[in-house]
Design an enzyme around this catalytic site. Structure first.
Site, PDB file in Angstrom:
ATOM      1  N   HIS A 121      -7.665  -4.241  -2.391  1.00  0.00           N
ATOM      2  CA  HIS A 121      -8.094  -3.453  -1.147  1.00  0.00           C
ATOM      3  C   HIS A 121      -7.904  -1.968  -1.650  1.00  0.00           C
ATOM      4  CE1 HIS A 121      -4.096  -1.659   0.355  1.00  0.00           C
ATOM      5  NE2 HIS A 121      -3.606  -2.722   0.032  1.00  0.00           N
ATOM      6  N   ASP A 133      -0.343   1.415  -3.482  1.00  0.00           N
ATOM      7  CA  ASP A 133      -0.842   0.568  -2.702  1.00  0.00           C
ATOM      8  C   ASP A 133      -2.184   1.418  -1.953  1.00  0.00           C
ATOM      9  OD1 ASP A 133      -1.291  -1.217  -0.755  1.00  0.00           O
ATOM     10  OD2 ASP A 133       0.395  -0.757   0.593  1.00  0.00           O
ATOM     11  N   GLU A 167      -7.545  -3.321   4.978  1.00  0.00           N
ATOM     12  CA  GLU A 167      -6.535  -4.310   4.579  1.00  0.00           C
ATOM     13  C   GLU A 167      -5.169  -3.952   5.438  1.00  0.00           C
ATOM     14  OE1 GLU A 167      -2.861  -5.752   2.567  1.00  0.00           O
ATOM     15  OE2 GLU A 167      -3.504  -3.971   3.028  1.00  0.00           O
ATOM     16  N   GLU A 168      -4.890  -2.590   5.488  1.00  0.00           N
ATOM     17  CA  GLU A 168      -3.716  -2.431   5.950  1.00  0.00           C
ATOM     18  C   GLU A 168      -3.884  -2.512   7.476  1.00  0.00           C
ATOM     19  OE1 GLU A 168      -1.322  -1.971   4.317  1.00  0.00           O
ATOM     20  OE2 GLU A 168      -1.937  -0.693   2.687  1.00  0.00           O
ATOM     21  N   ASP A 196      -2.958  -6.371  -5.541  1.00  0.00           N
ATOM     22  CA  ASP A 196      -2.520  -5.503  -4.717  1.00  0.00           C
ATOM     23  C   ASP A 196      -0.979  -4.905  -5.157  1.00  0.00           C
ATOM     24  OD1 ASP A 196      -1.894  -3.755  -2.186  1.00  0.00           O
ATOM     25  OD2 ASP A 196      -2.067  -5.629  -0.790  1.00  0.00           O
ATOM     26  N   HIS A 283       3.881   2.685   1.743  1.00  0.00           N
ATOM     27  CA  HIS A 283       3.531   3.160   2.897  1.00  0.00           C
ATOM     28  C   HIS A 283       3.803   4.491   3.452  1.00  0.00           C
ATOM     29  CE1 HIS A 283       1.666  -0.893   4.535  1.00  0.00           C
ATOM     30  NE2 HIS A 283       1.116  -0.735   3.367  1.00  0.00           N
TER      31      HIS A 283
HETATM   32  N1  TRP Z   1      -0.402  -4.120   1.139  1.00  0.00           N
HETATM   33  C1  TRP Z   1       0.369  -5.200   1.173  1.00  0.00           C
HETATM   34  C2  TRP Z   1       0.891  -5.303   2.580  1.00  0.00           C
HETATM   35  O1  TRP Z   1       1.351  -3.955   2.990  1.00  0.00           O
HETATM   36  C3  TRP Z   1       1.522  -5.096   0.138  1.00  0.00           C
HETATM   37  C4  TRP Z   1       2.166  -6.393  -0.001  1.00  0.00           C
HETATM   38  C5  TRP Z   1       3.362  -6.790   0.826  1.00  0.00           C
HETATM   39  C6  TRP Z   1       2.132  -7.519  -0.638  1.00  0.00           C
HETATM   40  N2  TRP Z   1       3.867  -7.801   0.068  1.00  0.00           N
HETATM   41  C7  TRP Z   1       2.961  -8.341  -0.529  1.00  0.00           C
HETATM   42  C8  TRP Z   1       0.806  -7.842  -1.503  1.00  0.00           C
HETATM   43  C9  TRP Z   1       2.950  -9.518  -1.244  1.00  0.00           C
HETATM   44  C10 TRP Z   1       0.879  -8.909  -2.196  1.00  0.00           C
HETATM   45  C11 TRP Z   1       1.804  -9.722  -2.028  1.00  0.00           C
HETATM   46  O2  TRP Z   1       1.063  -6.067   3.321  1.00  0.00           O
HETATM   47 ZN    ZN Z   2      -1.627  -3.073  -0.101  1.00  0.00          ZN
END
Ligand code: TRP
Ligand code: ZN
Ligand code: CA
Length: 436
Positions: A121, A133, A167-168, A196, A283
């Site tokens: 993303h 991220d 995605e967020e 990600d 974040h």
């Molecule tokens: N962008 C994802 C999110 O905020 C980051 C993330 C959290 C993630 N846990 C994860 C990405 C596990 C891959 C696998 O939800």
């Molecule tokens: Zn992410």
């Protein structure tokens, strides 16, 4: 129906046929040796991150869905892919009243029925520039796509890359893509790899635990570096692989950790700081160019290349193998009658027959429950294929797999058929052996 001379179709001939059909392939062997991918230059990946940071800085400090920094990020990635020879498609959708964008980039060539897809993303949260991220995944797959172009790779599979929007906001872009993909197109995606957060400042080395082949590919890469991995458990389905997984597409990926805390045991094996989050700036406004562990980013970018090169080079069509056949009809006398045989002479195969010798049997008969059907190896060993099975069913037209690994391949192989019950009759229509 009366080709009396056994035919020999070589694997070389099969390959030539593939080439004539316009298919590209690096290997026709069933188990290609591990392919050596190029090193993905860390400096290039870092330059993409610096550019994404600049885009955020110039656009109010973020690259979030619906903000100017997001569209600028898309334009930046798309321009590089267009210049590298990709066919790019901008897919738009609406979320929370704003236009969102997915960028899809197809590398021309490869089997359109076997698509290896790699995605990340591209949006950040509004709080910050989103460099780990998910500038990290976005930059790493961008540099991998450019490496494919530099190598002018001609993989067996078709390669497709994707940068997802929103995605967020709940995997909005990737869900939109999957939901709008016709079932026939979905079925062509042989795997989806997701990246990600792969440059976390206090990194862990996590591999998604979904499709075994994809998972093993990443584990193999890390095993080669002598670095232990763990299964990703920081929230299954929290990224863009989830919509693919939900429709049955095999998924895999890498992750270096978000807001979970690194344990003492993890710090022991991976270094870094225990008792601290993998990414303390998750974040947050501090997810900047400074929020990256170069070693983790470098390793993960190279792991992506390892996966793309290896997973896309596999065989498209099972190799035709070497076929020996005899299509001469052989009458099967009614019971009580003698057993009859059809023969093929195998030559030019080194060593023993395979454990998966394919025996093609084509018998025309009005009551197959009358028949005992055996394969006879050159030394006389008997392999029963059918022992009066099938009752009053007509005809046997079937390929049996025989473990013939204790037999020398070359020599005369026979299909032997005997009718054990009076009334119905028939004939051997064809007999074929396929050596993989
Ligand atoms: N962008 C994802 C999110 O905020 C980051 C993330 C959290 C993630 N846990 C994860 C990405 C596990 C891959 C696998 O939800
Ligand atoms: Zn992410
Ligand atoms: Ca009979």
């Amino acid at each position: 129906m009366n080709i009396s001379v056994p035919r020999r179709v070589t694997a070389v001939a099969a390959l030539a046929a593939l080439a004539l059909a316009g298919l590209t392939g690096t290997g026709a062997s069933a188990a290609p040796a591990a392919v050596t991918p190029p090193d993905i230059p860390l400096a290039n990946v870092k330059q993409h991150l610096a550019d994404l940071q600049s885009i955020a800085t110039a656009n109010g400090g973020n690259r979030a869905h619906g903000r100017t920094g997001y569209k600028a990020s898309i334009d930046f990635v798309k321009a590089k892919l267009d210049a590298a020879g990709y066919t790019t498609t901008l897919q738009t959708f609406t979320s929370s009243g704003a236009t969102g964008y997915n960028l899809i980039a197809d590398w021309p060539g490869g089997d359109p029925n076997q698509v290896l897809m790699t995605g990340a993303h591209l949006d950040s949260v509004t709080a910050g520039p989103g460099i780990n991220d998910n500038g990290s995944g976005s930059a790493a797959i961008l540099e991998n796509a450019l490496a494919v172009s530099r190598a002018q790779l001609q993989p067996t599979k078709h390669l497709r890359f994707a940068w997802w929007g929103a995605e967020e906001l709940g995997l909005v872009g990737s869900k939109y893509y999957v939901n709008n993909l016709p079932a026939t197109e979905r079925s062509k995606i042989s795997g989806y790899l997701n990246f990600d957060m792969i440059g976390s400042p206090n990194p862990g080395y996590f591999v998604y635990d979904d499709d075994p082949t994809l998972e093993q590919t990443f584990k193999d890469y890390y095993a080669g570096l002598g670095i232990p991995t763990e299964i990703e458990t920081e929230g299954d389905g929290r990224s863009d692989h989830a919509p693919f997984k939900n429709v049955g597409i095999p998924v895999g990926g890498l992750f270096s950790g978000a807001d979970y805390i690194k344990t003492a045991a993890q710090a022991q094996k991976w270094g870094g700081t225990s008792g601290q989050a993998f990414d303390r700036c998750y974040h947050a406004s501090c997810d900047t160019s400074a929020n990256i562990n170069d070693t983790a980013l470098d390793r993960n970018a190279d792991a992506i290349a390892y996966a793309i090169w290896n997973l896309s080079s596999g065989t498209t069509t099972p190799p035709a193998g070497t076929v020996f056949s005899n299509d001469t009809d052989v009458a099967i006398p009614d019971s009580p009658g003698a057993a009859v045989t059809s023969s093929v002479t195998v030559s030019g195969i080194a060593g023993n027959a395979p454990a998966t010798l394919k025996v093609g049997v084509d018998i025309v008969h009005t009551y197959i429950g009358d028949l005992v059907v055996d394969l006879i190896a050159p030394d006389g060993s008997v392999y029963n294929l059918s022992n009066r099975a099938g009752g009053s069913t007509d005809n046997i037209n079937q390929t049996y797999t025989v473990n013939a690994s204790s037999e020398v391949a070359n020599g005369v192989w026979k299909l032997r058929v005997q009718d054990k019950a009076a009334a119905d009759t028939g004939y051997i229509n064809g007999f074929k052996l396929t050596f993989p």
